[in-house]
Scaffold this motif. Structure first.
Motif, short mmCIF file in Angstrom:
data_model
loop_
_atom_site.label_atom_id
_atom_site.label_comp_id
_atom_site.label_asym_id
_atom_site.label_seq_id
_atom_site.Cartn_x
_atom_site.Cartn_y
_atom_site.Cartn_z
N ALA A 248 0.81 -1.21 0.00
CA ALA A 248 0.00 0.00 0.00
C ALA A 248 0.84 1.26 0.00
O ALA A 248 0.39 2.31 -0.46
N GLU A 253 0.73 2.18 -6.05
CA GLU A 253 -0.39 1.46 -5.46
C GLU A 253 -1.12 2.30 -4.42
O GLU A 253 -2.33 2.17 -4.23
N LEU A 257 -5.17 3.23 -3.92
CA LEU A 257 -5.86 3.06 -2.65
C LEU A 257 -6.54 4.37 -2.22
O LEU A 257 -7.69 4.38 -1.77
N LEU A 281 -7.37 -6.08 2.32
CA LEU A 281 -6.21 -5.54 1.62
C LEU A 281 -4.95 -6.34 1.94
O LEU A 281 -4.13 -6.60 1.05
N TYR A 304 -3.41 -7.61 -11.48
CA TYR A 304 -2.97 -6.56 -10.57
C TYR A 304 -1.45 -6.60 -10.44
O TYR A 304 -0.78 -5.56 -10.50
N ARG A 321 -5.40 -1.62 -11.57
CA ARG A 321 -5.21 -1.69 -10.12
C ARG A 321 -6.39 -1.05 -9.39
O ARG A 321 -6.84 -1.55 -8.35
N ILE A 325 -8.75 -2.73 -6.48
CA ILE A 325 -8.85 -2.12 -5.16
C ILE A 325 -10.28 -1.67 -4.89
O ILE A 325 -10.80 -1.84 -3.77
#
Length: 335
Positions: A248, A253, A257, A281, A304, A321, A325
């Motif tokens: 994360a 990434e 998020l 997650l 991903y 991605r 998410i």
């Protein structure tokens, strides 16, 4: 290359622009985008009779029969155009606390018109030679990355919003930006990309940065609202207490998020459960890591992983991605 420097009065330069004997060449000039604040400060400099840097001109077309000719403005377009906008009362220049030219006392008008500008004449040069001179005048561009070039051109509301966002404690507390990120404005790029994405959608690399920096150079309506929404987003992601080594915190990434969390919380008004989101997650990132070690997984997790290891800033990979998410946040780990 020999050049000659002379002084020209502002009135001569204004007359040249009006008569088209002083010709800007925007195709090779850097499109400096000044805010009205910059223009105001520049005009104040002239009205207070302080000097400003020299401008460069070169010999343009000459009619051998009439002896009429022109000069090309090689460097200094923004300064000269601002002077012309001020003199003519152009609506493109909002005065603020600067007195209008038409309201000046006669002696002040004359002082403005008689102000002397240092003009360096390059003489007769080909367009290619002039382009080379211009490039070398602005040679710092060679060592600048894209954001540093934008920074040299834009210093308005949207860039300042990005700087304020980059200064949020969320990024420091979680070690998102490294020393070199800050040094080369990577933190600003990230935050501007984040803001643009929540205002529109995922885009390719840095392609939309210039558009938004220019669009919101003078003012950024709704800045407080956007900042408040993102602050809430930061607060939620921080509440997940993800491990320091979690995927994360990788910038590419993390962008997804933050964007997808913002969408769920703000646009869809979904109440997210931090404990459930953290669990899902963590499992997702664990499975993505396992794919990297050779483990076979679902198409979504595999896609991903691929989107997170190469061309991470391509629009298609950002979308991939983000889709994964977004699904995890809304429905849990269903694949």
């Amino acid at each position: 290359m020999k050049t000659s420097a002379t002084n020209k009065r502002i009135r001569e330069l204004l007359t040249g622009i009006k008569d088209q004997t002083l010709v800007p060449r925007p195709e090779f000039q850097r499109r400096l985008v000044w805010t009205n604040r910059h223009k105001q400060e520049f005009i104040k400099t002239v009205l207070q009779e302080y000097p400003f840097p020299e401008i460069y001109v070169a010999t343009g077309d000459v009619n051998p029969d009439t002896a009429e000719g022109s000069q090309m403005l090689v460097d200094g377009q923004q300064r000269i155009s601002t002077l012309y906008q001020y003199f003519t009362g152009s609506p493109d220049f909002r005065l603020g606390d600067v007195p209008a030219y038409s309201s000046l006392q006669q002696d002040t008008k004359l002082a403005f018109l008689e102000y002397e500008v240092v003009v360096r004449d390059l003489g007769k040069k080909t367009i290619d030679e002039i382009k080379e001179v211009f490039t070398r005048i602005n040679s710092t561009k060679y060592s600048l990355n894209a954001m540093e070039i934008h920074n040299a051109r834009f210093d308005g509301a949207f860039k300042q919003f990005g700087e304020m966002l980059a200064g949020h404690e969320f990024f420091e507390l979680h070690g998102v930006f490294k020393t070199n990120d800050v040094k080369r404005m990577g933190d600003l790029v990230f935050c501007l990309t984040l803001a643009i994405t929540i205002l529109s959608t995922y885009f390719n690399r840095d392609d939309d940065l210039e558009e938004y920096l220019e669009k919101y150079n003078d003012e950024f309506p709704g800045a407080d609202k956007v900042f408040s929404e993102l602050a809430s987003t930061f607060q939620f992601v921080a509440s997940l207490q993800l491990e320091v080594n979690s995927r994360a915190w990788r910038k590419a990434e993390l962008l997804n998020l933050l964007v997808e969390t913002h969408r769920q919380m703000t646009k869809e008004s979904i109440i997210l459960d931090p404990a459930k989101v953290r669990e899902d997650l963590t499992q997702l990132y664990s499975r993505v890591n396992a794919v990297g070690s050779g483990t076979t997984d679902s198409d979504e997790v595999t896609s991903y992983y691929k989107a997170a290891i190469q061309a991470t800033n391509d629009r298609s990979n950002r979308i991939m991605r983000g889709t994964v998410i977004g699904t995890v946040l809304k429905h849990g780990l269903v694949f």
